[in-house]
Design a protein around this motif. Structure first.
Motif, PDB file in Angstrom:
ATOM      1  N   ARG A  81       0.806  -1.222   0.000  1.00 27.70           N
ATOM      2  CA  ARG A  81       0.000   0.000   0.000  1.00 27.70           C
ATOM      3  C   ARG A  81       0.838   1.270   0.000  1.00 27.70           C
ATOM      4  NH1 ARG A  81      -5.254  -1.880   1.300  1.00 27.70           N
ATOM      5  NH2 ARG A  81      -5.300  -3.900   0.284  1.00 27.70           N
ATOM      6  N   THR A  82       2.150   1.165   0.188  1.00 28.02           N
ATOM      7  CA  THR A  82       2.995   2.357   0.146  1.00 28.02           C
ATOM      8  C   THR A  82       2.933   2.928  -1.267  1.00 28.02           C
ATOM      9  OG1 THR A  82       4.451   1.419   1.831  1.00 28.02           O
ATOM     10  CG2 THR A  82       5.329   3.240   0.518  1.00 28.02           C
ATOM     11  N   ASP A  83       2.626   4.203  -1.371  1.00 29.51           N
ATOM     12  CA  ASP A  83       2.408   4.826  -2.674  1.00 29.51           C
ATOM     13  C   ASP A  83       3.720   5.390  -3.209  1.00 29.51           C
ATOM     14  OD1 ASP A  83       0.880   5.458  -4.847  1.00 29.51           O
ATOM     15  OD2 ASP A  83      -0.128   7.162  -3.919  1.00 29.51           O
TER      16      ASP A  83
ATOM     17  N   LEU B  64      -2.942   3.302  -7.069  1.00 32.74           N
ATOM     18  CA  LEU B  64      -1.637   3.718  -6.553  1.00 32.74           C
ATOM     19  C   LEU B  64      -0.825   4.408  -7.649  1.00 32.74           C
ATOM     20  CD1 LEU B  64      -0.799   0.631  -4.325  1.00 32.74           C
ATOM     21  CD2 LEU B  64      -1.646   2.871  -3.611  1.00 32.74           C
ATOM     22  N   THR B  65      -0.046   5.400  -7.254  1.00 33.20           N
ATOM     23  CA  THR B  65       0.689   6.268  -8.187  1.00 33.20           C
ATOM     24  C   THR B  65       1.513   5.484  -9.200  1.00 33.20           C
ATOM     25  OG1 THR B  65       0.779   8.012  -6.532  1.00 33.20           O
ATOM     26  CG2 THR B  65       2.409   8.122  -8.301  1.00 33.20           C
ATOM     27  N   ARG B  66       2.214   4.438  -8.759  1.00 34.69           N
ATOM     28  CA  ARG B  66       3.087   3.703  -9.681  1.00 34.69           C
ATOM     29  C   ARG B  66       2.309   3.058 -10.821  1.00 34.69           C
ATOM     30  NH1 ARG B  66       3.037   1.202  -4.579  1.00 34.69           N
ATOM     31  NH2 ARG B  66       2.525  -1.020  -4.520  1.00 34.69           N
TER      32      ARG B  66
ATOM     33  N   ILE C 283      -5.592  -2.847  -6.071  1.00 37.34           N
ATOM     34  CA  ILE C 283      -4.481  -2.448  -5.202  1.00 37.34           C
ATOM     35  C   ILE C 283      -3.705  -3.692  -4.785  1.00 37.34           C
ATOM     36  CG2 ILE C 283      -3.911  -1.473  -2.934  1.00 37.34           C
ATOM     37  CD1 ILE C 283      -6.223   0.447  -3.283  1.00 37.34           C
TER      38      ILE C 283
ATOM     39  N   SER D 286      -4.902   0.155 -10.910  1.00 37.02           N
ATOM     40  CA  SER D 286      -4.819   0.322  -9.464  1.00 37.02           C
ATOM     41  C   SER D 286      -4.692   1.809  -9.189  1.00 37.02           C
ATOM     42  CB  SER D 286      -3.581  -0.408  -8.925  1.00 37.02           C
ATOM     43  OG  SER D 286      -3.226   0.077  -7.651  1.00 37.02           O
TER      44      SER D 286
END
Length: 189
Positions: free
Chosen positions: A23-25, A56-58, A78, A54
């Motif tokens: 979950r680390t963005d 998330l930024t990546r 995610i 997803s």
């Protein structure tokens, strides 16, 4: 019948060093952005009935650079919540819990495999009908892509251990052959 084109996000600092990033963005590295851009010509050859990413930024940045800017964020895509193992390498987790194996033992303080499976199954339930209209693209994460593939094939989610980890910025294609779900391509740069 269309194909499900599953793209792993480009490289991050953590994927380069083998750290578990749930979950680390994290942002993409410069190399991750280059790989994502390199996907664009290949993906532009396809018409997608739908594109999901997803949030998330990546993953979002990979979709943008790969020419999939119309991607719809979907929280079910995610990555696995690794709990206390977030940011650790497999070796570091082994030091904490000798003999640990993700697919058998899961994670401490995070999401269990059953919860990830429920999310993936819900996503596949929404996407399968869209394949009647054409291909569907998904930009997501490594472990989630493996679980999605196992469930696509009708296997228990733990069978995901039998698929090699998708490298950052690679394409995995799922489809049908003689009306049976199959893997058509795996870890294709």
């Amino acid at each position: 019948m269309g194909e499900l084109v599953v793209i792993r996000h480009g490289e991050t600092a953590w994927s380069r060093t083998g750290r578990h990033a749930g979950r680390t963005d994290l942002p993409l590295t410069e190399a991750g952005e280059d790989v994502a851009r390199a996907l664009a010509p290949r993906l532009s050859e396809r018409e997608f009935a739908a594109i999901y990413v997803s949030p998330l930024t990546r993953a979002v940045r990979t979709a943008e650079l790969a020419g999939l800017s119309s991607a719809e964020p979907d929280a079910d895509l995610i990555e696995w919540d690794y709990g206390r193992y977030e940011g650790l390498t497999a070796d570091q987790i082994q030091d904490l819990k000798p003999g640990w194996e993700l697919w058998r033992d899961g994670v401490d303080g995070g999401e269990d495999l059953g919860h990830v499976t429920v999310r993936v199954d819900a996503f596949l339930g929404r996407v399968r009908p869209l394949l009647d209209r054409g291909d569907v693209a998904v930009v997501a994460h490594g472990h989630l892509s493996r679980i999605l593939t196992a469930r696509w094939l009708g296997l228990d989610a733990s069978a995901a251990r039998q698929f090699g980890h998708p490298h950052p910025g690679t394409v995995n294609t799922l489809g049908y052959e003689h009306k049976l779900p199959v893997v058509l391509g795996w870890n294709v740069p």
